[in-house]
Each structure stands twice: as structure tokens, then as C-alpha cells.
Scaffold this motif. Structure first.
Motif, PDB file in Angstrom:
ATOM      1  N   LEU A 222       0.829  -1.200   0.000  1.00 43.38           N
ATOM      2  CA  LEU A 222       0.000   0.000   0.000  1.00 43.38           C
ATOM      3  C   LEU A 222       0.864   1.251   0.000  1.00 43.38           C
ATOM      4  CD1 LEU A 222      -2.854   1.241   0.397  1.00 43.38           C
ATOM      5  CD2 LEU A 222      -2.384   1.210   2.836  1.00 43.38           C
ATOM      6  N   THR A 226       1.601   4.396  -2.686  1.00 49.36           N
ATOM      7  CA  THR A 226       1.522   5.822  -2.353  1.00 49.36           C
ATOM      8  C   THR A 226       2.797   6.544  -2.753  1.00 49.36           C
ATOM      9  OG1 THR A 226       0.193   5.160  -0.474  1.00 49.36           O
ATOM     10  CG2 THR A 226       1.004   7.408  -0.503  1.00 49.36           C
ATOM     11  N   ARG A 229       2.964   7.199  -6.464  1.00 46.32           N
ATOM     12  CA  ARG A 229       2.110   8.305  -6.880  1.00 46.32           C
ATOM     13  C   ARG A 229       2.707   9.634  -6.437  1.00 46.32           C
ATOM     14  NH1 ARG A 229      -2.554   4.867  -5.570  1.00 46.32           N
ATOM     15  NH2 ARG A 229      -3.387   4.149  -7.582  1.00 46.32           N
ATOM     16  N   ILE A 233       3.622  12.853  -8.668  1.00 43.68           N
ATOM     17  CA  ILE A 233       3.084  14.191  -8.395  1.00 43.68           C
ATOM     18  C   ILE A 233       4.207  15.211  -8.376  1.00 43.68           C
ATOM     19  CG2 ILE A 233       2.074  15.632  -6.597  1.00 43.68           C
ATOM     20  CD1 ILE A 233       0.257  13.404  -5.873  1.00 43.68           C
TER      21      ILE A 233
ATOM     22  N   ARG B  33      -2.973   8.605   3.915  1.00 45.27           N
ATOM     23  CA  ARG B  33      -2.014   9.218   2.997  1.00 45.27           C
ATOM     24  C   ARG B  33      -2.204   8.649   1.586  1.00 45.27           C
ATOM     25  NH1 ARG B  33       3.634   8.465   2.132  1.00 45.27           N
ATOM     26  NH2 ARG B  33       4.251  10.199   0.790  1.00 45.27           N
ATOM     27  N   ALA B  34      -2.505   7.341   1.509  1.00 38.80           N
ATOM     28  CA  ALA B  34      -2.731   6.733   0.195  1.00 38.80           C
ATOM     29  C   ALA B  34      -3.889   7.435  -0.501  1.00 38.80           C
ATOM     30  CB  ALA B  34      -3.019   5.247   0.356  1.00 38.80           C
ATOM     31  N   VAL B  37      -2.902  11.147  -1.503  1.00 35.05           N
ATOM     32  CA  VAL B  37      -1.976  11.234  -2.629  1.00 35.05           C
ATOM     33  C   VAL B  37      -2.675  10.831  -3.916  1.00 35.05           C
ATOM     34  CG1 VAL B  37       0.081  10.203  -3.616  1.00 35.05           C
ATOM     35  CG2 VAL B  37       0.090  10.959  -1.258  1.00 35.05           C
ATOM     36  N   ARG B  38      -3.514   9.817  -3.811  1.00 32.01           N
ATOM     37  CA  ARG B  38      -4.240   9.373  -5.003  1.00 32.01           C
ATOM     38  C   ARG B  38      -5.133  10.488  -5.531  1.00 32.01           C
ATOM     39  NH1 ARG B  38      -6.568   3.793  -4.688  1.00 32.01           N
ATOM     40  NH2 ARG B  38      -6.933   3.305  -6.854  1.00 32.01           N
ATOM     41  N   GLN B  40      -4.804  13.735  -5.034  1.00 33.82           N
ATOM     42  CA  GLN B  40      -3.963  14.794  -5.611  1.00 33.82           C
ATOM     43  C   GLN B  40      -3.531  14.452  -7.023  1.00 33.82           C
ATOM     44  OE1 GLN B  40      -0.631  15.454  -3.109  1.00 33.82           O
ATOM     45  NE2 GLN B  40      -1.669  16.929  -1.795  1.00 33.82           N
ATOM     46  N   LEU B  41      -3.069  13.207  -7.192  1.00 27.57           N
ATOM     47  CA  LEU B  41      -2.565  12.816  -8.509  1.00 27.57           C
ATOM     48  C   LEU B  41      -3.684  12.901  -9.539  1.00 27.57           C
ATOM     49  CD1 LEU B  41      -0.245  11.857 -10.188  1.00 27.57           C
ATOM     50  CD2 LEU B  41      -0.848   9.519  -9.657  1.00 27.57           C
TER      51      LEU B  41
END
Ligand code: HEM
Ligand SMILES: Nc1ncnc2c1ncn2[C@@H]1O[C@H](COP(=O)(O)OP(=O)(O)OP(=O)(O)O)[C@@H](O)[C@H]1O
Ligand SMILES: Nc1ncnc2c1ncn2[C@@H]1O[C@H](COP(=O)(O)OP(=O)(O)OP(=O)(O)O)[C@@H](O)[C@H]1O
Ligand SMILES: [Mg+2]
Ligand SMILES: [Mg+2]
Lengths: 243, 52, 218, 204, 218, 204
Positions: A222, A226, A229, A233, B33-34, B37-38, B40-41
Motif C-alpha cells: 500500500l 503511495t 504516486r 506528483i 495518505r494513500a 496522494v491518489r 492529488q494525482l
């Protein structure tokens, strides 16, 4: 299936783990709940240690995973060093906080266990001490990752630290052993049947260990997703600023 | 419901509570956080598509 | 290469701080401890080896960030990296200069401070031996840490955090060597281990440090 | 020996700054790099000097042939002028700093500590270092910053002497140095912002 | 005046080092000592009060030179001196900021580190009390020393040597208070003395420090 | 208010460098200091800015009216461009850094850390600081070092805007800035080596 290395491709990695992750999560939750409930509710007390023996279901799995997480980071770092696959560097980064948490759990449960057993929260026992040092290594590793902005430079530098740190962690383990013969239990999980603890303790313990291993894998996957990604970003944002 | 833990109840329950709290924190933080961030992306990729 | 060493020594002697700071700090620590712990000489002589080693280690730790930071800031590290000497040699020379300006004075001052802490006379020789064997490792490990963190913000704090666990084996064997020497026990193993750590660190860490420097100069 | 650069890409902070840089420099020649602030001249020089890896492309000369003089002079404030120069001479295995001192009119200042020099005097000392490296290719990043007219002339003479003895020089500058040398505007090599369409490109 | 305090706090938290450094150093010292001294918990618990106090003192000492040096270098000290607030107030605010960023974290972290050093549980309260009472004095005395040495080269070394003897009474009474508390003896006298030293220092030293600053700014 | 300097002597390292310096600067005017390397321009500017005491002479303007920009830019490497500027704006009690950012074309770089700027970009940031001081007299030590032509133009505009609003500027430089301003060659004030006849003079 060309080779294992194709999973080092970020996109491919996201696809594959995206499919695997839900299954894994359910499996993890099941195993952990079964193991811990079994350990907490349905195991007898030890004739010497009384109910405190139940702490073993947290203490031993977390201690094992604390060490294994560092090993996994070492392997991932080496893969980055040799094959320059970004995913493996990010996986090492993702594993560090998990390892640190495991170390913290092992230390805390040990301390709580130590109070009734040895009459003190903390003793400078070799195993405890080397765990404290391991915790310091984790802290330094995480701090170094977050201090460096350029992701490739950070991966390179943490890899060097991980390699050197592994050698010194082993060294301190021996130094600490030499320094003090401790109070702590020896290994009792050996395959040698006579040495083993009774099955009533042993089987739920194995379930808990399996649960912690699964938890570790799930979390690392997981968190690696993150990190991938996040990396994309920051690359995109940097380009946007450039344009 | 809770088994008889004798005089060590405090220690055992404390150990379980602390450890589970730590694990929950770790899992919660990772998932939070996952998700962030997802999101945001996705936003950024959408912006790129719109702007060409 | 010798030129680098002698330049660093000249800079340390001239530019203030580099030379005296470590020694002064060592002195301060060992003078303060009896005041804090109390004057009981039995206890003092028991903890003396440990305190002296911890003091030496702290004194090293404090002066570490100067190893590369100054050269990085004024651009001479770039120039050294393009000079016809291997970066590994640069690291080794820098570590040697650090040892000569920090470690060596500590070794020489230790017996005097040992007296202040009621260190058993029998242990005096062991103290000097252990510091002489161990402080080079402290300098080399420190140079590695400094190479990892050169050019980073919060470098000082991070450096301490990174180097501290790496110092553990040296500290453990060093203090143990003195303690065993004082108690008249066998000292073979810690002596060998200390020498081994120092040799290993001097042989291998310059390569790791040079690799880290290259990454940081990029 | 000549310096051939072909199809070189260089990056700073992980982002490509220049792409497809190519030129050839023959012994006895100098090349002036021009271009606005922040276009990537320093980055190009650092890459050629071997301080950072190139993203792509080839450089024919090894870093060992190159003497690099950066924006910063790398002087030690508490060492004297002569000591600073002697140090670099020893590092580069050459002997004799007198020629360098004379060439940049530093003889009177030889015993002055570097921290007591004026900005231009410091820069002269930084340039004098080039003479003690004994390397054929000089890479200079805005060498005449802070120099007065007389010192710029001294610098021009030093460059010409170096070229006449078969050396080469690559000079990034914003002002006119009065050297008759080819000019290369690096603006033409500016890297286009990458599209990053394929997901994996973020990791390149 | 409050503006000055909040600016200093913000700078310490943001600009790296100022905030964590003292605490990290305290941690490092107390973790290292058992490694050096050995694991014998009887000895450890005996020296714990002294070691903790020495660690706190060293942590303060290390961060002292930042009190005025940074502001002196970038010229804001000149501006502050000409600003419409008394220089005594500036000193007091600077000392307060130092205590909040260095002393207070030490007080809060001390119990945890006490456990590591096998400090007797009974002494834990006394440890916190003594540090809470004593560390403000350390900050004010340190601000005075920093004012004396601001702008000098080799200031750091000189500062340590100047401040060290001034710290002695605080250290003695502080460690004694904890030791007595641990042993169950009367703690009245050291408590009063510690409080007295802190109050006296806070009341008088800002004036001395401001005078020293004026001389150094001339 | 105007800046009148009369019979000023200034020293560096205890040795008089310039003697008898005198000039007057009126609001809306600029003065260019010229002179070879090491003549004492930096020393003069530091003395006027109140950073070191004068040996003799009078300066009419108090240091509180002067904003000084040295050879070094005084940037904090780990702070961003905007943070660096905001810090100085607060110190000087002015508000709003936007005008300064725009004037030196730094808007795009506002969030970049100062250590990730090119040499010319750093210099622009150093110059932008002047705009947030809100002080009438600017003292600049070789302000256009490392700047490209476009940035020199920006700088010229900023100076002219400052002069037009009644400010003053004193600029030490070696190159032509394209400003129509009076020039003052400080070589004429060079201090003669002193005789030191009376014993006590060595202690003056
Ligand atoms: C902070 C304190 C402690 C730490 C860091 C710690 C660390 C560890 C580690 C690393 C292991 C795994 C070793 C291995 O499997 O080879 C372990 C296992 C174990 N610990 Fe602890 N421990 C602590 C305190 C305690 C206490 C107080 C007790 C009980 C009195 C205890 C009982 C055990 C037992 C029974 C095992 C299983 C041994 C085995 O089967 O291998 N531990 N501990
Ligand atoms: N970490 C980073 N992230 C993004 N861009 C960066 C980073 N570091 C530097 N840059 C940019 O890289 C570009 C190249 O800088 P470089 O120093 O090579 O320019 P230059 O041509 O030498 O300019 P100057 O004439 O001002 O010296 C600059 O625009 C700079 O802002
Ligand atoms: N400690 C010292 N002892 C003797 N002379 C010194 C000392 N420090 C500086 N000097 C000299 O003082 C002179 C004045 O220096 P200053 O920096 O003011 O020159 P400048 O005109 O600004 O030159 P530049 O154009 O190179 O910046 C220089 O010649 C310098 O060498
Ligand atoms: Mg440049
Ligand atoms: Mg000057």
C-alpha cells in the motif's frame, strides 16, 4: 510472463498490486483477528508467568517483523543499487515506518512484560539494547529520506546508509552480547521439538506471526503505491513550474 | 467476556491496547495518505488533460 | 594528498575552534560528572571508563559537521572532486585530519582526566590503549556520516542521529576494554574487536563516504 | 586532442535543462557560452567537468583533462595567497606558483590572508589557480566578475598564452571579454518541458 | 516584546537545529551513558540524577551561542538595540525563548530518560521538579554569558568556559535534590536554594547582560 | 534630505585606505564609484553604512537611512525566495513583497529554495531585498555581477524608479551600467602610506 523484473515497472506494479491488495487485506485482517483473539481469550496461563504469557502473541511477531523489515529494506536497496529499479527504492522507503512501528511494539510490549517478570521496565539486556539500537537505525534512515529533496539522490544515499548500517547493526548485536549476558529468554521457536513451548501456546503464536507477516506485506505494498504516486506528483509539479 | 487474567490483567490488557493502538495508527495513517496522494494525482492529471 | 592533510591541519590550528573545541568539551564533561554524581570515589572509579568514553564520543560528534561542510560551502569540495586525487583519498585525509585535531588530543588528555575521576591506576594504560585504538574509527565513521549529510538543512542534527548508532560497537568495546582492564580480567577479545572495527572502518568506509559525496555533489 | 561534445543532455534538480548540446573545440581555440540567467550554463560546465552525470550524450575528453573554475573561488579565508595557491599546486602535482602569481599581479599580496583581499583580488587568486593545474582544457564560469579593466586585460593575456601553448578554454560569460573566439548561444539547446504522458516517464 | 519572543520561537522551530538539538543531545547523552558505564542497574540508578542533570546542562550549553550570535551576524541585534524596547527586555525575552525551546522540552522528556537509567520511581517527581526549577536559571545565566562573548571569534569555546563555573551551584543543588528525593531524605533546603538561584538570576542577570551587550555593540 | 560626506577617512585592517573623501548626493540622483580593484570602494560603502567606524570626517545621513547590498547576497539557502524576502520586509517593517518580486522577475521562482537558484537569479533576489527596505539611500557594491542583459535592464529600471521617487543611490561598479549618473573616481582619495614619526601615532 517475461521476467520478474517487469514488476519493477511502476505502472505494471500499480496494476498488479491493485488487484492483489484487497484480497491480501482481507486475508491479513482475518489472520490477525483469529490469531490475537485466540491468543488473548483461548489460551491457558503459563504455570510460571501467569497471564502475562499472552503478551507473547504480540511481542514475538513484532520482534521478528522488526528485524525482517530491515532485511527487506536491505534487499530492496541492493536491487536499486544494482538494477536501478525505482520501485524497489520506494519499497525500501515505504517499509521503514512499518519496521519502526514493529520495533516500537516489541520494545513496549517487552517493557510491559518486563515489569512483572523482571521487576523493572527496562534492563540493559542485550536483546533489548540491540532493539533500541535498531530503532535508532530506523529513525536515522527515515530522517535521511525525508531530508533530501532529489529522490534519486535520496535513494542512493539511503542505500549506502542501509548497507553500512546493516553491518554496524550486526556488529552492535555482538558487542552487546559480549557486554552483558542478559535476562532475556533464548530462542524457543527452534524446530527442535523438545525445546519448543507447548502446542497450546505454539499454534496461536504461529497464526499471529503469519498475521504480522501478512500485515507487513499489505502495508508495504500500500505504501509503495503511495510513494510511486507521490513521486509522479512531484515530477509533474516540477514540470508545471518549469513551463 | 474478558478472561480471568489474575493480577497481571493490567499488564496484559495494557500491552494489547498499546500495540493495537500503534497498529491502528500505522494502518490509518498509511490509508489516509494513500487516499490523499491518489486524489492529488488524479486532480493534477485531470488538469493536464484539460490544459492539453 | 599529504598537501590536503597539512592544509586541513593548518586550517584547524589557525581558524579557531576546530582544534581546542573537542578537547575543551571532553574536559567539561569529565569535570561536570563528579559534581553531578557526587564525590563517592568508589562509584566514580567504577563509572570512570564509561564516562571518559562517552565524553570522547561526544567531543568527536560535536566537531564532525566541520569535516566537509566548510569545503562544500566555499566551493573547494567541487574543485577537490575534479582534482587528480581519488575522492576516497580525500575522505581518508579529511578523517585523518579530524583524528589528529580531535582524537589524538583526547588520547593524550585522557590520563589526566582519568585521575580526576578516580580511575584505577591499573586501568590508565588500558584507557589510553582503548582510546588510541577506538578514536580513529570514530573519525572515519563520522566522516562517513558527514559525507551523507553534507549540504543538507538540519545537517547537524541529522548527522548526530545517523552517526550515533554507528558509534555503538566502538563505544561498547572501548568502555568494556577499560572496565575489564581495571578489573584485571582478560582483555584480548575487546582489544581485537576494537582494532578490527577500526581497521575495517578505515579500509571500507572511505569508499562508502566517497560514493555519498559524489551523490551529494551532483 | 580535441574536445567533442555530442548530443549531450544535462539536468539540474532532476529536471533536464539542456538537450542535444553539441560542439567541437580544437586545441588553441576558445569558445564563449552565452545565454540568459538560468538557462543552464553552469549546469553544462559542471556536467562536462564530471561533477554530475549527463542524462545522455558523449564527451570526448575525460574530466582529468579539465580544470574547472566555478562561481565560487574555493579560497580558504585564513590561508595566505601563496598558501592557497601552493595547496592547489601540490594537489595537482605541479610545482612553482611564481608564474601564476606574476600572471595575475598577485606578488605584492602573496603573504596576505585571503580574507583580507578585496573582491577583485580574490577573483584574481581564483583564476591564478588555473595556471597551477597544468590541465589543457579550462572551463570558466563568469571569470571576470568583480575584475577591473586592468585585471580583465591580465586575464585575456593568460587565456591567450594558454591557447597559444595548445590549450583550450570554454568560458561562460555575460559581458564582452575582448577575446576573438567563437560564440555559442546555449539558448538553442533549452530543453522543452517534457510532457510526461506515459506514467513511467516520471521515473526516468 | 511578545513579538520578539514569538519571532524567536518561530525561528527556532523552523530554521533547523535550534529546537530539536538540545533535546536530541540530552537523549544521546543519557542513552550513551549506560553503554559506557555498563548495565548494572544498581550503579545506574545511583548515578542517574547526576547524569540527567549533566546531560541537561550540556544540552543548554550547546545551544547557548545561538542566543545572540545569529542576530549579531545578520545585524538585527543592532536594530533591536535601537528599537523602542529596553535592552534588558530583549535579553529577558531571548532567555525566555531559549528556555521554551531547550529547557522545557528537557523537563518534559526527563521522566522517559529516567526510566532508561533505572532512576528510582520515587525520584521521578523530584527530577521533574528540580529540572523545572533549575533550567530557567541555566537559560538566564547562559544569556549573560552569550552577551559577554557575542562577536568574539572563538566565542563558542570561551562561552563554555565562562558559563561553566556559573552553572556549578545550579548543578550541585539540582542533582542533590533528586538524589535526596530518591533516598527519601529531606528535600527542603535544595528546593529552596534552587528556587532562590533561579529567581535571583532572572531578576538581576538581565541587567548585567544588557550592559555587556551595550559594550559589545559599541 | 541629502547625503553629504566631507573629509572622510576609512580604514581596513587598521590601515587607512581612503582619505579626505568628500561628495554630496542630492535626492533623485545616483553616484557611480569607480576605481581599480582593491582601492577601497567596499571599505567606503561599509563605512557609510555604519558597519565600521570612520577614522575621521562627517557623514550627514544616519545609517538608518541607508540600505546596503554587499558583494555577498546574504541569502538563507534553505528558505524559499518569498520567505527570504518576507523576512527582510518584516525586519524593516514594510509590507508586501509582490512589487519587489515583480520588479526583478522573480514571481515564477517565488517558491524555489534559494540554494536552487542560478547565480544570476540569486543576485536578482539580493537586489530585490532593497525594494522591501523602504529606505531612501541605496548603497550597492557591484550590483550587476552575474546578471544577463535583460536583468541589467530590470535593475536599471528599479534604480530609476527609486530615484524618481526621491531616493538616492551610491553604486560601486567596474562595468558600464547604462545609467546617466555622475561618476566619482575614488583613486584620487587613496591614502598615502603614513610616516608614523611620533611613537604615539602607532596607537591612534
Ligand atoms: C523491551 C523489552 C524487550 C525486547 C526489545 C525484546 C525483544 C525480543 C526479541 C527481538 C525477540 C525475538 C527473538 C527471536 O525470536 O530470536 C523476543 C522474543 C521473546 N521475548 Fe522479548 N524482548 C523484551 C522483553 C521481554 C520480556 C520482559 C519477556 C518476558 C519475561 C520477553 C519474553 C520473550 C519471549 C518468551 C520471547 C520468545 C523467545 C523465542 O521464542 O524465541 N521479552 N524478544
Ligand atoms: N532543484 C532544482 N529544481 C528545479 N530547477 C532548478 C533546481 N536547481 C536549479 N534549477 C534551475 O536550473 C536552471 C539552470 O541553472 P544554471 O545555474 O545552470 O544557470 P546559468 O545558465 O549558470 O545561469 P547564471 O547565468 O545565472 O549563472 C536555473 O533556471 C535554475 O533555476
Ligand atoms: N587586514 C588588512 N590589512 C591590510 N590591507 C587590507 C586588509 N584587509 C583588506 N585590505 C586591503 O584593503 C583594500 C581595500 O579593499 P576593498 O575591498 O575596499 O576594495 P574594493 O575597492 O572594493 O575592490 P574590488 O573592486 O576588488 O571589490 C584592498 O587593497 C585590500 O587588499
Ligand atoms: Mg551560472
Ligand atoms: Mg569591493
Amino acid at each position: 510472463m517475461a521476467s520478474l523484473w517487469q514488476y519493477a515497472n511502476p505502472q505494471k506494479f500499480l496494476q498488479t498490486t491493485g488487484a492483489v491488495l484487497p484480497v491480501l487485506a482481507v486475508l491479513t485482517a482475518l489472520t490477525l483477528v483469529v490469531g490475537l483473539v485466540w491468543g488473548f481469550f483461548f489460551t491457558p496461563d503459563d504455570y510460571r508467568q501467569g497471564a502475562t504469557v499472552k503478551i507473547i502473541y504480540l511481542h514475538v511477531p513484532s520482534a521478528l517483523m522488526a528485524i525482517n523489515a530491515w532485511l527487506m529494506m536491505l534487499v530492496a536497496s541492493l536491487v536499486w543499487l544494482v538494477r536501478r529499479h525505482h520501485v524497489s527504492a520506494l519499497a525500501a522507503r515505504a517499509a521503514a515506518p512499518v519496521g519502526l512501528t514493529m520495533t516500537a511494539i516489541a520494545l513496549l510490549t517487552g517493557a510491559i512484560w518486563g515489569q512483572p517478570m523482571w521487576g523493572t521496565w527496562w534492563a540493559w539486556d542485550p536483546r533489548l539494547t540491540s532493539f533500541l539500537i535498531l530503532g535508532l537505525f530506523y529513525l536515522g534512515y527515515i530522517a535521511l529520506w525525508s531530508a533530501i529533496e532529489n529522490p534519486d539522490a535520496a535513494a542512493d544515499l539511503t542505500t549506502v546508509l542501509c548497507m553500512v548500517g546493516s553491518v554496524f547493526a550486526l556488529l552492535s548485536r555482538y558487542a552487546v552480547n559480549f557486554w552483558n549476558q542478559g535476562l532475556h529468554q533464548g530462542a524457543s521457536l527452534s524446530m527442535d521439538a523438545e525445546e519448543n513451548v507447548a502446542d497450546v501456546f505454539y499454534i496461536p503464536l504461529l497464526v499471529c506471526i503469519a498475521g504480522f507477516v501478512l500485515l507487513f506485506i499489505t502495508l508495504v505494498l500500500l505504501r509503495t503505491r503511495t510513494e510511486i504516486r507521490a513521486r509522479r506528483i512531484s515530477a509533474l509539479l516540477a514540470r508545471e513550474r518549469m513551463a | 467476556m474478558i478472561p480471568d487474567l489474575g493480577k497481571y490483567a493490567q499488564a496484559v490488557i495494557g500491552a494489547y491496547a498499546l500495540s493495537i493502538a500503534l497498529l491502528v495508527l500505522l494502518v490509518g495513517w498509511s490509508m489516509w495518505r494513500a487516499a490523499r496522494v491518489r486524489r492529488q494525482l488524479n486532480e493534477i492529471e485531470a488538469r493536464r488533460v484539460r490544459n492539453g | 594528498m599529504i598537501a590536503l592533510l597539512s592544509r586541513d591541519l593548518a586550517l584547524a590550528v589557525r581558524a579557531g575552534g576546530g582544534f581546542g573545541l573537542g578537547l575543551a568539551f571532553f574536559l567539561i564533561v569529565t569535570v561536570l560528572v563528579p559534581f553531578g554524581v557526587g564525590p563517592d570515589s568508589a562509584i566514580l572509579s567504577k563509572i570512570a571508563p564509561g564516562i571518559l568514553w562517552v565524553g570522547a564520543l561526544l567531543a568527536c560528534l560535536l566537531s564532525l559537521d566541520r569535516i566537509f561542510a566548510l569545503d562544500f560551502e566555499d566551493g573547494s569540495l567541487d574543485l577537490l572532486a575534479t582534482a587528480p586525487i581519488p575522492l576516497e583519498g580525500v575522505v581518508a585525509m579529511k578523517a585523518a585530519a579530524h583524528w589528529l585535531t580531535t582524537g589524538l588530543p583526547l588520547v593524550l588528555a585522557a590520563p589526566v582526566l582519568g585521575v580526576l575521576l578516580n580511575l584505577a591506576p591499573a586501568a590508565m594504560g588500558w584507557l589510553v590503549l582503548s582510546l588510541a585504538l577506538g578514536t580513529p574509527a570514530l573519525s572515519v565513521i563520522g566522516a562517513f556520516g558527514a559525507a551523507l549529510t553534507v549540504g543538507l538543512k538540519r545537517g547537524g542534527l541529522l548527522l548526530s542521529l545517523l552517526v550515533l548508532p554507528l558509534y555503538m560497537p566502538t563505544l561498547l568495546f572501548g568502555a568494556e576494554l577499560v572496565a575489564r582492564g581495571a578489573a584485571g580480567l582478560a582483555t584480548m577479545v575487546p582489544t581485537l574487536m576494537l582494532a578490527g572495527i577500526t581497521l575495517g572502518a578505515c579500509a571500507l568506509l572511505p569508499f562508502a563516504a566517497a560514493a555519498a559525496l559524489r551523490v551529494n555533489l551532483r | 586532442m580535441e574536445l567533442t561534445v555530442s548530443d549531450l543532455s544535462c539536468a539540474r534538480g532532476g529536471i533536464a535543462v539542456l538537450e542535444g548540446v553539441g560542439f567541437t573545440l580544437h586545441p588553441g581555440n576558445a569558445l564563449l557560452l552565452r545565454g540568459p540567467n538560468g538557462i543552464g550554463k553552469t549546469t553544462l560546465l559542471r556536467t562536462l567537468a564530471g561533477l554530475q552525470p549527463a542524462l545522455a550524450g558523449r564527451v570526448s575528453a575525460p574530466p582529468e583533462a579539465i580544470a574547472y573554475a566555478a562561481h565560487a573561488d574555493g579560497l580558504k579565508a585564513t590561508l595566505s595567497v601563496a598558501e592557497n595557491l601552493t595547496f592547489w599546486a601540490r594537489i595537482f602535482g605541479t610545482s612553482g606558483i611564481d608564474a601564476a602569481l606574476t600572471a595575475f599581479n598577485l606578488c605584492d599580496l602573496a603573504d596576505r590572508q585571503a580574507q583580507n583581499l578585496s573582491a577583485g583580488q580574490k577573483r584574481r587568486l581564483g583564476l591564478a589557480r588555473l595556471l597551477v593545474t597544468g590541465r589543457p582544457i579550462w572551463m570558466l564560469d563568469e571569470p571576470t566578475v568583480s575584475l577591473d579593466a586592468a585585471s580583465v586585460t591580465l586575464f585575456g593575456q593568460a587565456i591567450r598564452a594558454h591557447l597559444d601553448s595548445g590549450g583550450m578554454a570554454l568560458i561562460a560569460t555575460h559581458i564582452d571579454l575582448g577575446l576573438d573566439a567563437d560564440k555559442l548561444d546555449v539558448t538553442q539547446f533549452r530543453a522543452l518541458p517534457q510532457r510526461l504522458d506515459a506514467f513511467d516517464e516520471a521515473f526516468a
